[in-house]
Write an enzyme that holds these catalytic residues in place. Sequence first.
Site, mmCIF file in Angstrom:
data_model
loop_
_atom_site.group_PDB
_atom_site.id
_atom_site.type_symbol
_atom_site.label_atom_id
_atom_site.label_comp_id
_atom_site.label_asym_id
_atom_site.label_seq_id
_atom_site.Cartn_x
_atom_site.Cartn_y
_atom_site.Cartn_z
ATOM 1 N N THR A 120 62.708 -9.103 98.068
ATOM 2 C CA THR A 120 62.258 -9.137 99.463
ATOM 3 C C THR A 120 60.730 -9.200 99.461
ATOM 4 O OG1 THR A 120 61.913 -6.753 99.810
ATOM 5 C CG2 THR A 120 64.182 -7.556 99.912
ATOM 6 N N CYS A 121 60.149 -9.124 100.651
ATOM 7 C CA CYS A 121 58.687 -9.159 100.726
ATOM 8 C C CYS A 121 58.052 -7.916 100.114
ATOM 9 C CB CYS A 121 58.226 -9.324 102.176
ATOM 10 S SG CYS A 121 58.752 -7.990 103.280
ATOM 11 N N ASN A 122 58.839 -6.868 99.917
ATOM 12 C CA ASN A 122 58.259 -5.625 99.393
ATOM 13 C C ASN A 122 58.859 -5.149 98.081
ATOM 14 O OD1 ASN A 122 56.183 -4.879 101.226
ATOM 15 N ND2 ASN A 122 57.748 -4.487 102.770
ATOM 16 N N ARG A 123 59.789 -5.920 97.487
ATOM 17 C CA ARG A 123 60.376 -5.476 96.229
ATOM 18 C C ARG A 123 61.053 -6.637 95.518
ATOM 19 N NH1 ARG A 123 62.710 -1.007 96.916
ATOM 20 N NH2 ARG A 123 62.120 -0.787 99.098
ATOM 21 N N HIS B 192 69.093 5.059 93.875
ATOM 22 C CA HIS B 192 67.990 4.223 94.352
ATOM 23 C C HIS B 192 68.531 3.060 95.183
ATOM 24 C CE1 HIS B 192 64.056 2.220 94.244
ATOM 25 N NE2 HIS B 192 64.770 1.100 94.145
ATOM 26 N N ALA C 199 65.864 -2.840 109.643
ATOM 27 C CA ALA C 199 67.209 -3.412 109.676
ATOM 28 C C ALA C 199 67.382 -4.530 108.660
ATOM 29 C CB ALA C 199 67.500 -3.938 111.084
ATOM 30 N N GLY D 55 61.830 -18.564 111.163
ATOM 31 C CA GLY D 55 62.980 -17.840 110.639
ATOM 32 C C GLY D 55 63.214 -16.536 111.372
ATOM 33 N N GLU D 56 64.020 -15.673 110.738
ATOM 34 C CA GLU D 56 64.383 -14.401 111.370
ATOM 35 C C GLU D 56 63.163 -13.528 111.623
ATOM 36 O OE1 GLU D 56 67.184 -10.462 110.517
ATOM 37 O OE2 GLU D 56 67.171 -12.132 109.091
ATOM 38 N N ALA E 237 60.039 -14.472 112.115
ATOM 39 C CA ALA E 237 59.269 -15.045 113.223
ATOM 40 C C ALA E 237 59.921 -14.724 114.560
ATOM 41 C CB ALA E 237 59.135 -16.553 113.036
#
Length: 397
Positions: free
Chosen positions: A49-52, A90, A106, A182-183, A185
């Site tokens: 994802t954008c963070n992992r 985790h 979400a 996309g979602e 945005a």
Amino acid sequence: MEPPLELVGISHKTAPIGVRECVAVSGARLGVLLGELADEADEAVVVSTCNRTEVYLVRPRRSALEIYRDHLGQYTAYAYRHRGQAALRHLFRVAAGLDSLVVGEAQILGQVKNGLFAAREAGTTGPISEQAFQTAIAAGKRARAETAIGRGATSVAYAAVDLARAVFGDLAGLRALVLGAGEMAERVLEHLAHYGAREVWVLNRTLENAEKLAGRYGGRACGMEHVAEALAWADIVIASAAAPHYVVRESRVREVLETRTQPLFLIDIALPRNVDPAVGRLAGAYLYNLDDLETVAEKNRAARAGELPRVERIVEDELAGWMEWYAGHVAADRIQRLKAWIEDGLRRELEAALGGAARGEELERLVRRLSGKTAHPLIQMAKDPKLGPRLERMLEG
């Protein structure tokens, strides 16, 4: 008995955005990576994802850290590693939104599902990873249904708009440019509209998608070739396009700033990033990225602090249920191998003793009849948590 699951990952908690975007994988690259990991472990799933970016491996054939390094680059100094129940815990916390930059977001539940679906398509799942991810998804659903962790605005998109509110105060009259259709945005536009922003442009590589999204919020749609015109018009840019390269380059922004009297604010929530980091060094340009949303995220965590213990209890409950399933899975697998071991031994003995007197189906009926009587006490042993491992060593020997 600890499950043979290992996790290695890099996240917003351990690595800056410059590292995270180097290991992020999606689309065709994700399929290629899963194909490579099929040779490294019995089962493999990737959550990116954008963070992992996390790699889950069942029975890896060498160090999981080495596997991560060899396939995703020399970034293991930023990596965390968990095994067995710790890896499961985790994963369940991730799906429940406890490990997100914006607690309770979400989108992470859908991203966990996507990781499982991609691994299924690549043929790299198996009983352990399937059960682990299915249980994680169940934990995430329970967390959102049984607690208030996901209520209200909980997303990176909301954090970006909240940052815009901190910069501008009232968003009414704000001219906002959204990159991507996309979602993410769509969530940005939803929050902008909620807080009064009415003048919105949507730029996307596929104009049709931009038109559909802009039409729902009364905005204007353009293709990416109009980025210079849109930058000149906008007060703020929120970038979330799925692009492998910078959509907004430093040279383009420099040209635009020469014609403006007002500063330009840019919030880049894409990974890989949409905006060249060099833009942040230009006079008159103020650039924020995912790492700059930490203040907003901290406020979100504080607001949901009372829900966290309840969600943690759900995670532990699902973990206990998974371990109960795993005990049964291990016993069933052990019994199956035990029966095969006994039948193989009986078959060899009968063939040696009877020679050609019993063949084919007749021999197999005899093997099955004798093996049932022989196996019964050993099956009880296989189910016993203490005696089972001793039987395991016997089977392996």
